[in-house]
Design an enzyme around this catalytic site. Sequence first.
Site, PDB file in Angstrom:
ATOM      1  N   ASP A  38       0.792  -1.230   0.000  1.00 32.39           N
ATOM      2  CA  ASP A  38       0.000   0.000   0.000  1.00 32.39           C
ATOM      3  C   ASP A  38       0.825   1.281   0.000  1.00 32.39           C
ATOM      4  OD1 ASP A  38      -2.536   1.285   0.035  1.00 32.39           O
ATOM      5  OD2 ASP A  38      -2.370   1.630   2.177  1.00 32.39           O
ATOM      6  N   ASP A  74       3.163   5.287   7.876  1.00 29.38           N
ATOM      7  CA  ASP A  74       1.953   4.523   7.541  1.00 29.38           C
ATOM      8  C   ASP A  74       2.244   3.098   7.124  1.00 29.38           C
ATOM      9  OD1 ASP A  74      -0.459   5.593   8.007  1.00 29.38           O
ATOM     10  OD2 ASP A  74      -0.558   6.754   6.146  1.00 29.38           O
TER      11      ASP A  74
END
Length: 405
Positions: free
Chosen positions: A273, A293
């Site tokens: 991602d 993240d």
Amino acid sequence: GEVDQIYMKNAISLNLHNDGNEEEEGYSPTGEVTAESYPNWLRFHIGINRYELYSRHNPVVEALLKDLQSQRITSVAMKSGGTQLKLIMTFQNYGQALFKPMKQTREQETPPDFFYFSDFERHNAEIAAFHLDRILDFRRVPPVAGRLVNMTREIRDVTRDKKLWRTFFISPANNICFYGECSYYCSTEHALCGKPDQIEGSLAAFLPDLALAKRKTWRNPWRRSYHKRKKAEWEVDPDYCDEVKQTPPYDRGTRLLDIMDMTIFDFLMGNMDRHHYETFEKFGNETFIIHLDNGRGFGKHSHDEMSILVPLSQCCRVRRSTYLRLQLLAKEEYQLSSLMEESLLRDRLVPILIKPHLQALDRRLRLALNVLAECIEKEGYTAVVEHDFDPQPAASPLHQAPRAR
């Protein structure tokens, strides 16, 4: 030369006084405030430079991890944007951290039919990613610690966020739950419930305020299509990297090598991602990529997603220090999985990763080294392995000495 600091001295209203005398606590004889008396989060911010978020043996990192685990939470707000609920927590010493609540048990794997973009963000992946990044000697992930939070005392009672407060309820099983506001997983069905009122989560230390240290967001050249049927250009063009190599900022400096580091980091975690990445604007193009993240890592231990390694196999380039570190971590006495397990034992929420995830790390490390071996066979060592102009010596000892077998 002196390493550029993220904070110019005038960005801190307190006068930074540190003449190398580390012992003195509190105030110096001249009455100036010393760096030693700053809270750990500020000392972490001051230490950020163009090469790394923190230096290899910086004691402030361990101190900051302790703060994340134990400082009193004085207020809580929801972080806007994003598909999943995240909370901003402020501590007694004015430090702040991003709280990601537990969504999945340690044993759950991402279902095979889930797309990478609808996967949950895992609090334990955020924690494990910090430790992995540190063991890889990148030091590009802000410190993250696990914490058990009391939903009543440490969230509901200290939030001034009416929207958040209104989403608290008591479940049929008599547990305290809340769901907050976000665009994807924020509804009664996706409520986060305590047992009866404790919830696990990861707390990631904030980076310096954007007003002091602006960050630039870059689109990852190897980002996925985020579409059920479309393929991205890199998936269909084997020579895609040649194009990237001619495009700024990848045509010079260390940025392409940074992308290769990030690729290896993501492959080891199984993180698909990484659509964008950030750098500190102040340092221009000659600076590291911040690995932010990481909650979508460590989803499947039973599957190695080889497409994550495509940038490495297309570009056939790697930093020498990274290559040496990977080879070291593949040796039995420095096994990556053992170092990870040992490092993660220091977190409050042990075990952070179940055994199969640790074993997957060793397996994926071998796969990444195989790709590099094929590159070197094809193009020659000097074409693939780049000497880095690292401020530190390239091959450095690992944090932990090998354990006696």
